[in-house]
Enzyme design. Structure first.
Site, PDB file in Angstrom:
ATOM      1  N   GLU A  57      -5.779 -10.405  -2.314  1.00  0.00           N
ATOM      2  CA  GLU A  57      -6.642 -10.355  -1.133  1.00  0.00           C
ATOM      3  C   GLU A  57      -8.112 -10.340  -1.552  1.00  0.00           C
ATOM      4  OE1 GLU A  57      -5.374  -7.341   1.684  1.00  0.00           O
ATOM      5  OE2 GLU A  57      -3.275  -7.569   1.078  1.00  0.00           O
ATOM      6  N   GLU A  78       0.809  -1.219   0.000  1.00  0.00           N
ATOM      7  CA  GLU A  78       0.000   0.000   0.000  1.00  0.00           C
ATOM      8  C   GLU A  78       0.847   1.277   0.000  1.00  0.00           C
ATOM      9  OE1 GLU A  78      -2.973  -0.356   3.075  1.00  0.00           O
ATOM     10  OE2 GLU A  78      -3.721  -2.249   2.261  1.00  0.00           O
TER      11      GLU A  78
END
Length: 301
Positions: free
Chosen positions: A232, A125
């Protein structure tokens, strides 16, 4: 033991396929885990906060659960993650720049003395939750992303045989973010530091996506020449049938893309997932409609 390993290796949904279909492992491994999945990522156990809550004191217990299961089942293990602005230890923010770099170096070296992962999410991220250690890793620098380049350089040195990945959400559904993401990828490619592109495919990114948009955005990422990993995946819906319908729209578009080399779900048992309603089995492990469809779909591939 030999019979058990054979059973585990040949019972998962993606056994014999050209790409893996994995899932997370938390503090323990559900009894039905090997029935479905053939790649392991620790849910929280390998994150920096979990591993080194106290500086210099490493606790690998939770990370070991995932790594040990991957080893026993003979399937790939992904270490998630080293450098991420969330779930970092609280003491990191109090350090000066030089000490931050040392802390990252020590973390990576300590992990390398303990694991030989097949894959590593080196930086997680970077666009949405950049690490608090980034000023110690070179900040923006000449590439605009020197702190990421430094993190990957450290990881490459410590893990020469692991595939190094970057990981991010908000990519699969946003063409403008793909462009920015690929700037980071290009900076890493220029130094031969990256082996694959991770894209988080959580429900808040994929639930409303058309298959055509998924394919188009994956095409843009695949043009980098690097393999893509859907890292994910989770999907919910306003009913069990609706969740299954979304799976039928989203999952094949990802799985069947030639650039995608693996998908990892972020949980599957109701009550044990990060986002409410994303379980595709009930609390007892019985398949919901989405999992029933997924089993049939995978068998047909």
């Amino acid at each position: 033991m030999f019979v058990l390993l054979i059973f585990n290796a040949f019972s998962a949904l993606a056994t014999g396929k050209s790409k893996f279909l994995g899932n997370i492992v938390g503090s323990s491994v559900p009894s039905s885990w090997d029935t479905y999945w053939n790649q392991v990522t620790a849910e929280n156990g390998c994150k920096w906060e979990s591993v080194e809550g106290t500086r210099g004191s490493y606790n690998w217990a939770q990370c070991d659960v995932a790594a040990d299961h991957a080893k026993s089942a003979g399937i790939p293990f992904k270490y998630h993650t080293f450098v991420w602005g969330s779930q970092e230890p609280s003491w990191l923010g109090n350090l000066g720049s030089a000490d931050k770099k040392t802390a990252v170096e020590n973390l990576i070296r300590a992990a390398a003395s303990h694991y030989s992962p097949d894959y590593i999410d080196v930086v997680n991220e970077a666009l949405h939750a950049p690490s608090n250690a980034r000023d110690g890793l070179g900040g923006s620098g000449s590439t605009g992303w020197d702190w990421i380049v430094t993190a990957f350089t450290l990881a490459r040195s410590a893990f020469p045989s692991s595939k190094l990945l970057i990981n991010e959400y908000g990519i699969i559904n946003d063409a403008s973010e793909i462009k920015q993401y690929l700037q980071i990828v290009d900076a890493l490619k220029a130094k031969n530091l990256i082996d694959g592109i991770g894209i988080q495919t959580h429900q808040f990114n994929v639930n409303d996506l058309s298959a055509a948009t998924i394919t188009s955005n994956l095409n843009t990422l695949a043009a980098s020449g690097l393999p893509i990993y859907s890292s994910e995946l989770d999907i919910n819906g306003n009913s069990e049938a609706n969740q299954a319908a979304i799976y039928q729209r989203v999952f094949p578009a990802i799985w069947e893309h030639s650039g995608v080399k693996g998908i990892t779900l972020w949980g599957w048992i109701t009550g044990q997932t990060w986002k409410d309603g994303t379980g595709i089995a009930d609390a007892s492990g019985n398949p919901r409609q989405a999992l029933t469809w997924l089993k049939t779909y995978m068998a047909s591939q």
